[in-house]
Motif scaffolding. Structure first.
Motif, PDB file in Angstrom:
ATOM      1  N   SER A   1      -3.910   2.739   2.751  1.00 27.99           N
ATOM      2  CA  SER A   1      -3.813   2.112   1.439  1.00 27.99           C
ATOM      3  C   SER A   1      -3.475   0.639   1.609  1.00 27.99           C
ATOM      4  CB  SER A   1      -2.752   2.809   0.588  1.00 27.99           C
ATOM      5  OG  SER A   1      -1.481   2.787   1.249  1.00 27.99           O
ATOM      6  N   LYS A   2      -3.724  -0.136   0.541  1.00 34.32           N
ATOM      7  CA  LYS A   2      -3.444  -1.574   0.593  1.00 34.32           C
ATOM      8  C   LYS A   2      -3.405  -2.121  -0.827  1.00 34.32           C
ATOM      9  CE  LYS A   2      -8.323  -2.945   1.016  1.00 34.32           C
ATOM     10  NZ  LYS A   2      -9.318  -3.681   1.843  1.00 34.32           N
ATOM     11  N   ILE A   3      -2.918  -3.352  -0.961  1.00 38.95           N
ATOM     12  CA  ILE A   3      -3.019  -4.055  -2.240  1.00 38.95           C
ATOM     13  C   ILE A   3      -4.438  -4.595  -2.354  1.00 38.95           C
ATOM     14  CG2 ILE A   3      -2.211  -5.992  -3.634  1.00 38.95           C
ATOM     15  CD1 ILE A   3       0.483  -5.789  -2.224  1.00 38.95           C
ATOM     16  N   GLU A   4      -5.174  -4.132  -3.360  1.00 40.78           N
ATOM     17  CA  GLU A   4      -6.534  -4.630  -3.573  1.00 40.78           C
ATOM     18  C   GLU A   4      -6.513  -5.963  -4.310  1.00 40.78           C
ATOM     19  OE1 GLU A   4     -10.442  -2.347  -4.818  1.00 40.78           O
ATOM     20  OE2 GLU A   4      -9.280  -2.878  -6.608  1.00 40.78           O
ATOM     21  N   ALA A   5      -5.609  -6.075  -5.265  1.00 40.67           N
ATOM     22  CA  ALA A   5      -5.425  -7.284  -6.065  1.00 40.67           C
ATOM     23  C   ALA A   5      -4.039  -7.177  -6.692  1.00 40.67           C
ATOM     24  CB  ALA A   5      -6.503  -7.392  -7.142  1.00 40.67           C
ATOM     25  N   PRO A   6      -3.484  -8.269  -7.228  1.00 38.49           N
ATOM     26  CA  PRO A   6      -2.171  -8.176  -7.859  1.00 38.49           C
ATOM     27  C   PRO A   6      -2.108  -7.046  -8.885  1.00 38.49           C
ATOM     28  CG  PRO A   6      -2.786 -10.457  -7.637  1.00 38.49           C
ATOM     29  CD  PRO A   6      -3.989  -9.654  -7.223  1.00 38.49           C
ATOM     30  N   GLY A   7      -1.143  -6.156  -8.712  1.00 37.35           N
ATOM     31  CA  GLY A   7      -0.967  -5.042  -9.629  1.00 37.35           C
ATOM     32  C   GLY A   7      -1.841  -3.845  -9.357  1.00 37.35           C
ATOM     33  N   ILE A   8      -2.675  -3.915  -8.306  1.00 33.82           N
ATOM     34  CA  ILE A   8      -3.634  -2.837  -8.028  1.00 33.82           C
ATOM     35  C   ILE A   8      -3.480  -2.351  -6.583  1.00 33.82           C
ATOM     36  CG2 ILE A   8      -6.057  -2.156  -7.966  1.00 33.82           C
ATOM     37  CD1 ILE A   8      -6.622  -4.415  -9.967  1.00 33.82           C
ATOM     38  N   ILE A   9      -3.228  -1.063  -6.417  1.00 37.31           N
ATOM     39  CA  ILE A   9      -3.127  -0.431  -5.107  1.00 37.31           C
ATOM     40  C   ILE A   9      -4.386   0.394  -4.868  1.00 37.31           C
ATOM     41  CG2 ILE A   9      -1.818   1.175  -3.663  1.00 37.31           C
ATOM     42  CD1 ILE A   9      -0.299  -1.410  -4.336  1.00 37.31           C
TER      43      ILE A   9
ATOM     44  N   PRO B   1      -2.350  11.617   1.373  1.00 33.02           N
ATOM     45  CA  PRO B   1      -1.033  10.986   1.461  1.00 33.02           C
ATOM     46  C   PRO B   1       0.066  12.013   1.739  1.00 33.02           C
ATOM     47  CG  PRO B   1      -2.237  10.204  -0.447  1.00 33.02           C
ATOM     48  CD  PRO B   1      -2.994  11.380   0.078  1.00 33.02           C
ATOM     49  N   GLU B   2       0.970  11.646   2.633  1.00 32.37           N
ATOM     50  CA  GLU B   2       2.053  12.559   3.001  1.00 32.37           C
ATOM     51  C   GLU B   2       3.272  11.764   3.436  1.00 32.37           C
ATOM     52  OE1 GLU B   2       3.034  16.267   6.094  1.00 32.37           O
ATOM     53  OE2 GLU B   2       1.212  15.078   6.357  1.00 32.37           O
ATOM     54  N   ILE B   3       4.448  12.242   3.072  1.00 31.41           N
ATOM     55  CA  ILE B   3       5.709  11.724   3.596  1.00 31.41           C
ATOM     56  C   ILE B   3       6.371  12.830   4.406  1.00 31.41           C
ATOM     57  CG2 ILE B   3       8.055  10.977   3.031  1.00 31.41           C
ATOM     58  CD1 ILE B   3       6.970   9.454   0.679  1.00 31.41           C
ATOM     59  N   ILE B   4       6.793  12.503   5.607  1.00 31.67           N
ATOM     60  CA  ILE B   4       7.533  13.423   6.474  1.00 31.67           C
ATOM     61  C   ILE B   4       8.935  12.855   6.629  1.00 31.67           C
ATOM     62  CG2 ILE B   4       7.630  14.488   8.766  1.00 31.67           C
ATOM     63  CD1 ILE B   4       4.585  14.074   8.931  1.00 31.67           C
TER      64      ILE B   4
ATOM     65  N   GLY C   1       0.800  -1.216   0.000  1.00 31.28           N
ATOM     66  CA  GLY C   1       0.000   0.000   0.000  1.00 31.28           C
ATOM     67  C   GLY C   1       0.830   1.262   0.000  1.00 31.28           C
ATOM     68  N   VAL C   2       1.923   1.264   0.766  1.00 24.77           N
ATOM     69  CA  VAL C   2       2.779   2.451   0.862  1.00 24.77           C
ATOM     70  C   VAL C   2       3.690   2.578  -0.358  1.00 24.77           C
ATOM     71  CG1 VAL C   2       4.695   3.495   2.146  1.00 24.77           C
ATOM     72  CG2 VAL C   2       2.713   2.584   3.379  1.00 24.77           C
ATOM     73  N   GLY C   3       4.500   1.558  -0.602  1.00 24.76           N
ATOM     74  CA  GLY C   3       5.430   1.611  -1.731  1.00 24.76           C
ATOM     75  C   GLY C   3       4.735   1.707  -3.069  1.00 24.76           C
ATOM     76  N   GLY C   4       3.594   1.024  -3.186  1.00 25.33           N
ATOM     77  CA  GLY C   4       2.851   1.068  -4.440  1.00 25.33           C
ATOM     78  C   GLY C   4       2.280   2.442  -4.715  1.00 25.33           C
ATOM     79  N   TYR C   5       1.739   3.094  -3.678  1.00 25.60           N
ATOM     80  CA  TYR C   5       1.163   4.420  -3.898  1.00 25.60           C
ATOM     81  C   TYR C   5       2.248   5.453  -4.190  1.00 25.60           C
ATOM     82  CZ  TYR C   5      -1.226   8.811  -3.519  1.00 25.60           C
ATOM     83  OH  TYR C   5      -1.699  10.072  -3.815  1.00 25.60           O
ATOM     84  N   PHE C   6       3.200   5.604  -3.272  1.00 26.17           N
ATOM     85  CA  PHE C   6       4.191   6.661  -3.442  1.00 26.17           C
ATOM     86  C   PHE C   6       5.138   6.373  -4.612  1.00 26.17           C
ATOM     87  CE2 PHE C   6       3.006   7.317   1.077  1.00 26.17           C
ATOM     88  CZ  PHE C   6       2.593   8.630   0.980  1.00 26.17           C
TER      89      PHE C   6
END
Length: 307
Positions: A129-137, A144-147, A10-15
């Protein structure tokens, strides 16, 4: 800049997806069906802020074929950090920056114990966030924010380079003057709701509204505060009240990823959350009865999942 994402959940896939979608050079290190789906169809991100599909520069499960990185974002689970830190050594240049983004209080320390500490910048993220299905975030909550920030609190030019990359990607990001406090504050939130949420099977809103579980949330956070203070974390005095108020502002039906992992029988970050506080409390002579109860009750499920 070449950004390498280790862990495409969820994290790596989104960002990672946002950085790649902005036209920047990104390598995703993934595995299994997820890897195969991204190679075939690209990385699909379903987001409350708008859906998109992106085709990164490279998607692989083999670090040996990855080009040297300018920035490495470690987005695995906390217990995998030491192994990943050793894995990325071949792709580090003199000035490569490494930022661990997973939940937990000591991930930067784990990375610094394996690679040259000069590479490491502290970081955390805020997103549901999460993996909904293979290849889909699926991104389903929270802007979303990174500090991020230097672990010694200094201001450096490389922080500005990271910020420029994140700005180009189009998501909120903040340079913190005290990243340790920011990391521990996020840890206080996530550890407080995760363990109790797994134990009660309740949503964050349900736990917050119920008088008894609300009290347990506050006890859990207070013990984390006491351990953090003993370790030298410069928490503001009202941080527990701030965190409890923040919990109350979360979507009523939301749940934490570790809570979902435990409920669904997957290995979780229990040891790195409530377990970490219990262990550090013992070392420091600080009582952590609430965290110990939550940890002990969930431990049989954790051990079963890891078998």
């Amino acid at each position: 800049m070449h950004t390498v994402i280790i862990g495409v959940g969820g994290v790596g896939g989104y960002f990672g997806g946002k950085i790649a979608h902005s036209g920047q050079k990104v390598t995703l290190v993934a595995r299994g069906k997820h890897l195969k789906a991204i190679r075939q169809n690209g990385l699909q991100v379903k987001s409350i802020d708008g859906d998109f599909v992106t085709h990164p520069f490279m998607v692989t499960d083999t670090i040996d074929v990855v080009e040297k990185a300018d920035l490495v974002l470690i987005c695995t689970k906390s217990w995998q950090v030491p192994e990943v830190a050793a894995l990325i050594k071949p792709i580090l240049k003199e000035d490569t920056i490494v930022i661990p983004l997973q939940n937990g209080a000591d991930n930067a320390e784990k990375v610094r114990a394996v690679v040259d500490p000069r590479h490491v910048v502290g970081g955390l993220c805020k997103i549901y966030s999460k993996i909904e299905a293979p290849g889909i975030i699926l991104h389903f909550g929270h802007p979303p924010e990174i500090i991020f920030g230097e672990l010694d609190g200094s201001t450096t030019k490389r922080l500005n380079r990271i910020q420029q990359l994140f700005d180009t990607a189009g998501f909120k990001n903040t340079i913190s003057a005290n990243i340790e406090v920011a990391i521990w504050s996020k840890f206080m939130f996530i550890a407080t709701v995760s363990g109790l949420g797994a134990l009660t099977r309740a949503t964050i809103g349900e736990m917050y509204e119920n008088k008894e579980t609300h009290h347990i949330l506050k006890e859990t956070a207070t013990e984390i505060y006491n351990v953090g203070i003993a370790k030298g974390v410069l928490f503001p005095k009202d941080i527990v009240e701030q965190i409890i108020a923040f919990i109350g502002k979360q979507p009523y039906d939301s749940t934490a990823s570790t809570q979902r992992d435990i409920i669904e029988g997957r290995p979780s970050e229990l040891e790195n959350f409530n377990g970490f506080i219990v262990t550090e409390g013992k070392k420091l002579g600080i009582a952590t009865p609430t965290n110990k109860f939550i940890y002990s009750c969930l431990l049989p499920m954790e051990e079963k999942a890891r078998k």
